[in-house]
Motif scaffolding. Sequence first.
Motif, PDB file in Angstrom:
ATOM      1  N   VAL A  30       0.846  -1.186   0.000  1.00  0.00           N
ATOM      2  CA  VAL A  30       0.000   0.000   0.000  1.00  0.00           C
ATOM      3  C   VAL A  30       0.889   1.246   0.000  1.00  0.00           C
ATOM      4  O   VAL A  30       2.080   1.194   0.325  1.00  0.00           O
ATOM      5  N   ASP A  31       0.303   2.373  -0.352  1.00  0.00           N
ATOM      6  CA  ASP A  31       1.063   3.615  -0.441  1.00  0.00           C
ATOM      7  C   ASP A  31       1.069   4.405   0.861  1.00  0.00           C
ATOM      8  O   ASP A  31       1.910   5.295   1.047  1.00  0.00           O
ATOM      9  N   ALA A  32       0.148   4.118   1.759  1.00  0.00           N
ATOM     10  CA  ALA A  32       0.037   4.830   3.035  1.00  0.00           C
ATOM     11  C   ALA A  32      -0.931   4.043   3.903  1.00  0.00           C
ATOM     12  O   ALA A  32      -1.518   3.047   3.476  1.00  0.00           O
ATOM     13  N   ILE A  33      -1.079   4.507   5.145  1.00  0.00           N
ATOM     14  CA  ILE A  33      -2.009   3.892   6.087  1.00  0.00           C
ATOM     15  C   ILE A  33      -3.012   4.946   6.535  1.00  0.00           C
ATOM     16  O   ILE A  33      -2.654   6.092   6.810  1.00  0.00           O
ATOM     17  N   LYS A  34      -4.301   4.533   6.630  1.00  0.00           N
ATOM     18  CA  LYS A  34      -5.326   5.412   7.175  1.00  0.00           C
ATOM     19  C   LYS A  34      -5.984   4.746   8.377  1.00  0.00           C
ATOM     20  O   LYS A  34      -6.491   3.634   8.284  1.00  0.00           O
ATOM     21  N   LEU A  35      -5.959   5.461   9.499  1.00  0.00           N
ATOM     22  CA  LEU A  35      -6.625   5.028  10.714  1.00  0.00           C
ATOM     23  C   LEU A  35      -7.829   5.929  10.967  1.00  0.00           C
ATOM     24  O   LEU A  35      -7.830   7.092  10.567  1.00  0.00           O
ATOM     25  N   LEU A  36      -8.839   5.393  11.648  1.00  0.00           N
ATOM     26  CA  LEU A  36     -10.016   6.183  11.995  1.00  0.00           C
ATOM     27  C   LEU A  36     -10.080   6.284  13.514  1.00  0.00           C
ATOM     28  O   LEU A  36     -10.385   5.305  14.196  1.00  0.00           O
ATOM     29  N   SER A  37      -9.742   7.470  14.030  1.00  0.00           N
ATOM     30  CA  SER A  37      -9.674   7.650  15.474  1.00  0.00           C
ATOM     31  C   SER A  37     -11.026   7.491  16.122  1.00  0.00           C
ATOM     32  O   SER A  37     -11.201   6.713  17.068  1.00  0.00           O
ATOM     33  N   ALA A  60       0.002   2.293  18.212  1.00  0.00           N
ATOM     34  CA  ALA A  60       0.577   1.088  17.585  1.00  0.00           C
ATOM     35  C   ALA A  60       0.462   1.160  16.069  1.00  0.00           C
ATOM     36  O   ALA A  60       1.390   0.775  15.341  1.00  0.00           O
ATOM     37  N   GLY A  61      -0.679   1.665  15.557  1.00  0.00           N
ATOM     38  CA  GLY A  61      -0.837   1.781  14.109  1.00  0.00           C
ATOM     39  C   GLY A  61       0.108   2.791  13.508  1.00  0.00           C
ATOM     40  O   GLY A  61       0.705   2.554  12.441  1.00  0.00           O
ATOM     41  N   ILE A  62       0.274   3.927  14.173  1.00  0.00           N
ATOM     42  CA  ILE A  62       1.158   4.976  13.655  1.00  0.00           C
ATOM     43  C   ILE A  62       2.610   4.518  13.700  1.00  0.00           C
ATOM     44  O   ILE A  62       3.359   4.650  12.716  1.00  0.00           O
ATOM     45  N   GLU A  63       3.025   3.960  14.809  1.00  0.00           N
ATOM     46  CA  GLU A  63       4.421   3.528  14.941  1.00  0.00           C
ATOM     47  C   GLU A  63       4.759   2.408  13.957  1.00  0.00           C
ATOM     48  O   GLU A  63       5.837   2.409  13.350  1.00  0.00           O
ATOM     49  N   THR A  64       3.842   1.476  13.765  1.00  0.00           N
ATOM     50  CA  THR A  64       4.112   0.375  12.831  1.00  0.00           C
ATOM     51  C   THR A  64       4.158   0.884  11.397  1.00  0.00           C
ATOM     52  O   THR A  64       5.011   0.460  10.597  1.00  0.00           O
ATOM     53  N   ARG A  70       7.486   0.832   8.695  1.00  0.00           N
ATOM     54  CA  ARG A  70       7.454   0.341   7.323  1.00  0.00           C
ATOM     55  C   ARG A  70       7.568   1.486   6.320  1.00  0.00           C
ATOM     56  O   ARG A  70       7.282   1.315   5.136  1.00  0.00           O
ATOM     57  N   ASP A  71       8.022   2.653   6.778  1.00  0.00           N
ATOM     58  CA  ASP A  71       8.253   3.823   5.917  1.00  0.00           C
ATOM     59  C   ASP A  71       6.986   4.274   5.199  1.00  0.00           C
ATOM     60  O   ASP A  71       7.032   4.709   4.037  1.00  0.00           O
ATOM     61  N   LEU A  72       5.869   4.199   5.875  1.00  0.00           N
ATOM     62  CA  LEU A  72       4.598   4.659   5.327  1.00  0.00           C
ATOM     63  C   LEU A  72       4.081   5.839   6.143  1.00  0.00           C
ATOM     64  O   LEU A  72       4.149   5.828   7.374  1.00  0.00           O
ATOM     65  N   ARG A  73       3.566   6.847   5.436  1.00  0.00           N
ATOM     66  CA  ARG A  73       2.892   7.931   6.126  1.00  0.00           C
ATOM     67  C   ARG A  73       1.548   7.437   6.660  1.00  0.00           C
ATOM     68  O   ARG A  73       0.877   6.623   6.014  1.00  0.00           O
ATOM     69  N   ILE A 101      -2.190  13.751  16.797  1.00  0.00           N
ATOM     70  CA  ILE A 101      -0.909  14.443  16.595  1.00  0.00           C
ATOM     71  C   ILE A 101       0.099  13.986  17.627  1.00  0.00           C
ATOM     72  O   ILE A 101       1.261  13.674  17.293  1.00  0.00           O
ATOM     73  N   GLU A 102      -0.301  13.937  18.888  1.00  0.00           N
ATOM     74  CA  GLU A 102       0.641  13.548  19.940  1.00  0.00           C
ATOM     75  C   GLU A 102       1.056  12.098  19.817  1.00  0.00           C
ATOM     76  O   GLU A 102       2.141  11.714  20.277  1.00  0.00           O
ATOM     77  N   ALA A 103       0.240  11.268  19.153  1.00  0.00           N
ATOM     78  CA  ALA A 103       0.602   9.875  18.909  1.00  0.00           C
ATOM     79  C   ALA A 103       1.553   9.722  17.721  1.00  0.00           C
ATOM     80  O   ALA A 103       2.046   8.622  17.474  1.00  0.00           O
ATOM     81  N   GLY A 104       1.775  10.818  16.963  1.00  0.00           N
ATOM     82  CA  GLY A 104       2.756  10.776  15.877  1.00  0.00           C
ATOM     83  C   GLY A 104       2.196  10.783  14.480  1.00  0.00           C
ATOM     84  O   GLY A 104       2.939  10.557  13.519  1.00  0.00           O
ATOM     85  N   ALA A 105       0.893  11.053  14.316  1.00  0.00           N
ATOM     86  CA  ALA A 105       0.295  11.048  12.978  1.00  0.00           C
ATOM     87  C   ALA A 105       0.975  12.065  12.071  1.00  0.00           C
ATOM     88  O   ALA A 105       1.473  13.105  12.521  1.00  0.00           O
ATOM     89  N   ASP A 106       0.964  11.772  10.769  1.00  0.00           N
ATOM     90  CA  ASP A 106       1.520  12.683   9.765  1.00  0.00           C
ATOM     91  C   ASP A 106       0.483  13.678   9.258  1.00  0.00           C
ATOM     92  O   ASP A 106       0.843  14.743   8.752  1.00  0.00           O
TER      93      ASP A 106
END
Length: 423
Positions: A193-200, A235-239, A243-246, A261-266
């Motif tokens: 995949v080109d990136a990861i999307k999480l739904l807070s 965990a989702g953001i760090e993983t 894997r070098d994915l935004r 943001i504080e969890a590290g999201a791009d």
Amino acid sequence: MAHEHEVSTRAEVRDPATYDLVIRRAHLFDGHRAHAGLYDIAVSGADIAAVSAEPLRGRTEVDAAEGWVMPGLIDTHIHFYDVHGVSDPESMRTFEEDDLPGRLGLFLRHGITTIKSVGDPTGGILETRAKIAEGTLQGPRLLATGCGITGRDGHPAATVFGGNPWARARFTAEIDSAQQMRDLVHDLADRNVDAIKLLSEGACAHPGSPKYVWHNAAFPDAVELARLPLDVLRAGIETGHERDLRVTVHTTQQVAAREAIEAGADGLEHGVTVEPIADDALVELMREHDITYTPTLWAHDATHPDIRGNVKKVADAGVRIALGSDTFSGRGVFGANTLDEAELMVAAGMTPLQSLVAGTSGAARQCARPDLGTVAPGKRADLIVLTADPTQDIGNLRELSATILNGEVVVDERGPRPRRTFP
């Protein structure tokens, strides 16, 4: 704003040979700013070879007739598959055979040369991406996150797909723990995949979260949602970063935006929509963490009265903005929705130039694609030719003369296109 590239004079163009394609006599918006005067833009293969204030020669030439050339638009937030109509293998196959090619063509005919899918069935959207890349399907460059990752009974699983279990299992991934999150992100990364999307705001069972009721006029039911547990979000953001994915995160409330943001999201998908941004420190946090904010006004402007003021506030503060329409099936026209988004950003108080940057170099940055979104030597030749100046009137994005993708003219149109105006 600092820029990596400036346009060239004739003396700076090293190779005087005939290029594969030359766009002649155009005003230029390069993805960052407008340039005075007229330019020729030369293409060799799939890349821009030269931008010259003096004439160049091409085997194929497109006369811009003193119109405008700019990077092709990038829509960073779309849902491509039919969320209403896909409910079993047969309807999925019908959509892919009958509807999918036409939707791809609509983007090109509106000057959108790259789209980013942020919540489609992983197998289907990656197969579509492969077919476009190999040339068996014509369409814009397709980037994809695969399925959106949410909590158990979260959005969009329990909202958009609440009555469609077959699609729910494919368009979304519902997780219950940090370990499940890590395993899923690794699996998506293994599938390129080109990136990861999480739904807070996506785990109804999570206790202690402020109440937020999801509602959308296109769907019948409102659903109360709460935020993902912080350890699962992190965990989702760090993983993803391992894997070098935004990793971008769907948020709607200030508290969820801060947590992401504080969890590290791009980046923030939607940002803050359901309430006014009253926390100036949150805006400063966006700046400090170099967050990209994707407003998705097209989908939410009509139902969230605070959204325009929030967009203006973050834009005025210098937060990076990326164009993303949140296009989904059943409303509007694919491609045209993206132009609506650009116009809505201006209606919200951004300047036409800010909106153009958001749809080109800003969007390219959000997608981690530095080869896109800028007109400069060495960049990908994804370009549009317009008959009127979009830097003064964002509606002139509709005055499309030609779309060029990977150095090839894929759309050649003449005459005005319909406009929409927003109060």
